[in-house]
Scaffold this motif. Sequence first.
Motif, PDB file in Angstrom:
ATOM      1  N   ILE A 197       0.841  -1.214   0.000  1.00 43.25           N
ATOM      2  CA  ILE A 197       0.000   0.000   0.000  1.00 43.25           C
ATOM      3  C   ILE A 197       0.864   1.248   0.000  1.00 43.25           C
ATOM      4  CG2 ILE A 197      -1.832   1.262   1.175  1.00 43.25           C
ATOM      5  CD1 ILE A 197      -2.606  -1.375   2.529  1.00 43.25           C
ATOM      6  N   LYS A 198       0.712   2.021  -1.076  1.00 38.11           N
ATOM      7  CA  LYS A 198       1.488   3.261  -1.185  1.00 38.11           C
ATOM      8  C   LYS A 198       0.739   4.393  -0.487  1.00 38.11           C
ATOM      9  CE  LYS A 198       4.533   1.793  -4.379  1.00 38.11           C
ATOM     10  NZ  LYS A 198       5.986   1.884  -4.220  1.00 38.11           N
ATOM     11  N   GLY A 199       1.495   5.271   0.151  1.00 37.38           N
ATOM     12  CA  GLY A 199       0.872   6.442   0.780  1.00 37.38           C
ATOM     13  C   GLY A 199      -0.155   6.030   1.827  1.00 37.38           C
ATOM     14  N   PRO A 223     -14.707   5.060  -4.250  1.00 40.12           N
ATOM     15  CA  PRO A 223     -14.284   3.804  -4.864  1.00 40.12           C
ATOM     16  C   PRO A 223     -12.819   3.888  -5.308  1.00 40.12           C
ATOM     17  CG  PRO A 223     -16.324   4.600  -5.866  1.00 40.12           C
ATOM     18  CD  PRO A 223     -15.839   5.673  -4.957  1.00 40.12           C
ATOM     19  N   GLY A 224     -12.108   2.825  -5.141  1.00 37.64           N
ATOM     20  CA  GLY A 224     -10.733   2.772  -5.616  1.00 37.64           C
ATOM     21  C   GLY A 224      -9.715   3.399  -4.686  1.00 37.64           C
ATOM     22  N   SER A 225     -10.170   3.871  -3.515  1.00 31.83           N
ATOM     23  CA  SER A 225      -9.219   4.542  -2.623  1.00 31.83           C
ATOM     24  C   SER A 225      -8.391   3.544  -1.830  1.00 31.83           C
ATOM     25  CB  SER A 225      -9.959   5.500  -1.688  1.00 31.83           C
ATOM     26  OG  SER A 225     -10.903   4.806  -0.916  1.00 31.83           O
ATOM     27  N   LYS A 227      -9.797   0.866   0.232  1.00 30.47           N
ATOM     28  CA  LYS A 227     -10.432   0.364   1.461  1.00 30.47           C
ATOM     29  C   LYS A 227     -10.351  -1.159   1.541  1.00 30.47           C
ATOM     30  CE  LYS A 227     -14.415   2.259   0.397  1.00 30.47           C
ATOM     31  NZ  LYS A 227     -14.024   2.869  -0.908  1.00 30.47           N
ATOM     32  N   THR A 228     -10.663  -1.803   0.413  1.00 31.64           N
ATOM     33  CA  THR A 228     -10.604  -3.266   0.402  1.00 31.64           C
ATOM     34  C   THR A 228      -9.170  -3.747   0.621  1.00 31.64           C
ATOM     35  OG1 THR A 228     -12.517  -3.404  -1.052  1.00 31.64           O
ATOM     36  CG2 THR A 228     -11.088  -5.325  -0.980  1.00 31.64           C
ATOM     37  N   MET A 229      -8.264  -3.078  -0.061  1.00 32.93           N
ATOM     38  CA  MET A 229      -6.845  -3.416   0.058  1.00 32.93           C
ATOM     39  C   MET A 229      -6.367  -3.320   1.517  1.00 32.93           C
ATOM     40  SD  MET A 229      -4.024  -1.629  -2.350  1.00 32.93           S
ATOM     41  CE  MET A 229      -2.493  -2.477  -2.688  1.00 32.93           C
TER      42      MET A 229
HETATM   43  N1  LIG Z   1      -2.599   3.115  -1.652  1.00 34.05           N
HETATM   44  C1  LIG Z   1      -2.540   2.284  -2.696  1.00 34.05           C
HETATM   45  N2  LIG Z   1      -1.367   1.726  -3.052  1.00 34.05           N
HETATM   46  C2  LIG Z   1      -1.295   0.881  -4.095  1.00 34.05           C
HETATM   47  N3  LIG Z   1      -2.351   0.530  -4.851  1.00 34.05           N
HETATM   48  C3  LIG Z   1      -3.561   1.037  -4.539  1.00 34.05           C
HETATM   49  C4  LIG Z   1      -3.720   1.932  -3.439  1.00 34.05           C
HETATM   50  N4  LIG Z   1      -5.011   2.282  -3.360  1.00 34.05           N
HETATM   51  C5  LIG Z   1      -5.642   1.635  -4.350  1.00 34.05           C
HETATM   52  N5  LIG Z   1      -4.771   0.892  -5.070  1.00 34.05           N
HETATM   53  C6  LIG Z   1      -5.108   0.067  -6.255  1.00 34.05           C
HETATM   54  O1  LIG Z   1      -6.453   0.324  -6.572  1.00 34.05           O
HETATM   55  C7  LIG Z   1      -7.216  -0.883  -6.556  1.00 34.05           C
HETATM   56  C8  LIG Z   1      -8.576  -0.632  -5.938  1.00 34.05           C
HETATM   57  O2  LIG Z   1      -8.460  -0.526  -4.542  1.00 34.05           O
HETATM   58  P1  LIG Z   1      -9.578  -1.069  -3.573  1.00 34.05           P
HETATM   59  O3  LIG Z   1      -8.926  -1.459  -2.319  1.00 34.05           O
HETATM   60  O4  LIG Z   1     -10.388  -2.098  -4.240  1.00 34.05           O
HETATM   61  O5  LIG Z   1     -10.447   0.239  -3.360  1.00 34.05           O
HETATM   62  P2  LIG Z   1     -11.848   0.403  -2.655  1.00 34.05           P
HETATM   63  O6  LIG Z   1     -12.109  -0.836  -1.900  1.00 34.05           O
HETATM   64  O7  LIG Z   1     -11.689   1.597  -1.780  1.00 34.05           O
HETATM   65  O8  LIG Z   1     -12.820   0.644  -3.748  1.00 34.05           O
HETATM   66  C9  LIG Z   1      -6.382  -1.855  -5.765  1.00 34.05           C
HETATM   67  O9  LIG Z   1      -6.570  -3.166  -6.201  1.00 34.05           O
HETATM   68  C10 LIG Z   1      -4.977  -1.398  -6.012  1.00 34.05           C
HETATM   69  O10 LIG Z   1      -4.467  -1.991  -7.181  1.00 34.05           O
END
Ligand SMILES: Nc1ncnc2c1ncn2[C@@H]1O[C@H](COP(=O)(O)OP(=O)(O)O)[C@@H](O)[C@H]1O
Length: 509
Positions: A197-199, A223-225, A227-229
Motif C-alpha cells: 500500500i502506497k501512501g 471507490p478505488g481509494s 479500502k478493500t486493500m
Molecule cells: N494506496 C494504494 N497503493 C497501491 N495501490 C492502490 C492503493 N489504493 C488503491 N490501489 C489500487 O487500486 C485498486 C482498488 O483498490 P480497492 O482497495 O479495491 O479500493 P476500494 O475498496 O476503496 O474501492 C487496488 O486493487 C490497487 O491496485
Amino acid sequence: MLAQVHSGALVGIDAHPVQVEIDVYNGLPAVTVVGLPDSAVKESAARVKSAIVNSGFPFPARRITVNLAPAGLRKEGSGFDLPIALGVLIGLGLLPSEKIGNYLIVGELSLDGSVKEVRGALSVAIAARDMGFQGIIVPESNMGEAAVVEGVDILGVSSLVTAVAFLTGRVAIEPAKPNLDQMAKNIGNYAVDFRDIKGQEYAKRAVEVAAAGGHNVLMVGPPGSGKTMLSQRVPTILPEPVFEEALETTRIYSAAGLLGKEKSIITRRPFRSPHHTVSDAGLIGGGAIPRPGEVSLAHNGVLFLDEMPEFRKNVLEVLRQPLEDGDVTISRAHIAVTFPARFMLVAAMNPCPCGYRGDPKHECLCSRQNIERYWAKISGPLLDRIDIHVEVPSVEWRDLTGKEESESSEQIRNRVNRARNIQLDRLSKHKIFSNSQMKSSLIKKYCSLGQDSLNFLEKVVERLGLSARAYHRILKIARTLADLEGSENIGSDHVSEAIQYRSLDRRYD
Ligand SMILES: Nc1ncnc2c1ncn2[C@@H]1O[C@H](COP(=O)(O)OP(=O)(O)O)[C@@H](O)[C@H]1O
Ligand SMILES: [Mg+2]
Ligand SMILES: [Zn+2]
C-alpha cells in the motif's frame, strides 16, 4: 448377533460420542436405522449395503437394525457409514470385535467401498483424546487436520477393505504425524502485505491503532481509494495466532467442511468478506443442525463488511450478539448450538451513494436527501460498536508512483504486539484481552487523564456536543495510543489523536 462401534456426532464444533449398535438377526431382509437420524443417515443403509457387496463381502438376506445412541442427540451427515458397515460385518461374524472398541470411527462410504472425507474430523480426534481412546479411524483425506492432536493415533483409511484388514490384524497402519516444522513456517505467513500500500499514511495509522486495541473500524472513502486493500491486510498486522487459536479456527472450518484440499491446520488469521446480499443465516450460521456462519469463519480474524449500507438491516442486527459476546448461539427445536465468533469488524462505505462526495477529482451529483438516507442505513446499534472511524481519500498520484518504500506488515505487527502485551498484563485478570473490551468501570480505572488532557477533552466534548458514550470511546482509543507508545499515562496528544478517529460522532450523537 449384536455389535457395537464407537463413533462421534458433531454438535457445533464439538464431537459428541455416539454408540452405533447393530443387530443382525433372522427375519424379513431389511435395514432399519433408528435413533433420531437425519435423511443422510437414513440413506446410509443403501450405501453401506452396496459398499459391503462391492468390497467382496457377502451380504446375506437378514434383518439388520442400526441404533444410534444416545437417541436424544440429533445426528446428521454420512459419517456413520463406516462404523455401521464395520458393525454389520461384526454382526455377520465376518470381523472380530476385539480391536474395534479402542477406536472412534467416522467416514462416508462410496458405493464401491472407498472411504470419503467427512466434516469435523479434527473435533473427533480431540474428543477421542479427551475420552481416552487409543485412536481414531478416519478417511485418509481427513488425516492432515486430525494429525495435530497428540496422544491419540490418527489412522487414515481409503476403503472399507483397508479398515477391515487393519481391524483383523492383517495390515498395520502408520499413525499420521503432523508436520510441525511446516506449520511453524506458515504461521503468520500471508500472501498480502502492508508494504503493497502506497501512501495512505493516515489510514494505515488508524488501522494500526484499531489492530493494537482490538477496536472495530469503519472506513469511509470513494471507490478505488484502497479500502478493500487495507482491510485484507488487517489480519497480517494482528498478533500471530498461537497454536490454540489455530486449532480453534481449524475446528470451525472443519465443521463447516471448508478446510480445502490439503486439510491442514489453519495458521493464518482468517479474513472473511461476505457479500452484502448475505442472509442472516449465512452470516451467523444456520441449518436444521446449525453450521457455522461468516462470523464464526472470521473467528480470531477479520470480518469485512464492504459497502456496509447495502447490507439488510436485519442482517446487521444479528451481528450484535457476536460483537458483544464473542460467540453466537443458534437455537433450533431440538438443539441450541454455540459457535465461537470473536472477530475484528472492519467495515467500509462510500461517503455518498455515488461515492465521490468530497473527492477533488470527481463531481458528486447526489442530493442531500439521498445522502441522508444513505447514512441513515448504518446509524444505531452497529455503529455503536465501532470505535474507530477513518476517512480514506483517493490516493495521490505521486504516492502511487513514488519510489518510497512502505512499512511491512511485520514492522507494524511488532508494534501491535507490544501494545497488546501491555493490555494483556493489565486486563487478563478481568478476563478481557484488549482495550476495546473495557466497560465503563474499567475505563474509569485505567483511562484516567491528567488535568490538562481532561480540560482539553471536556472542551471538545462540549463544543462538539458529544455523548457520554463517545466520551468513553475516546478514552479507550487514547489508552490504546498510549499503549502503542509504551506510555503509562495518557497524554493530551493521545486524546487529540483519539478525537480524530471519532469523525462520525457529530453526525449522530
Ligand atoms: N494506496 C494504494 N497503493 C497501491 N495501490 C492502490 C492503493 N489504493 C488503491 N490501489 C489500487 O487500486 C485498486 C482498488 O483498490 P480497492 O482497495 O479495491 O479500493 P476500494 O475498496 O476503496 O474501492 C487496488 O486493487 C490497487 O491496485
Ligand atoms: Mg472495495
Ligand atoms: Zn455522491
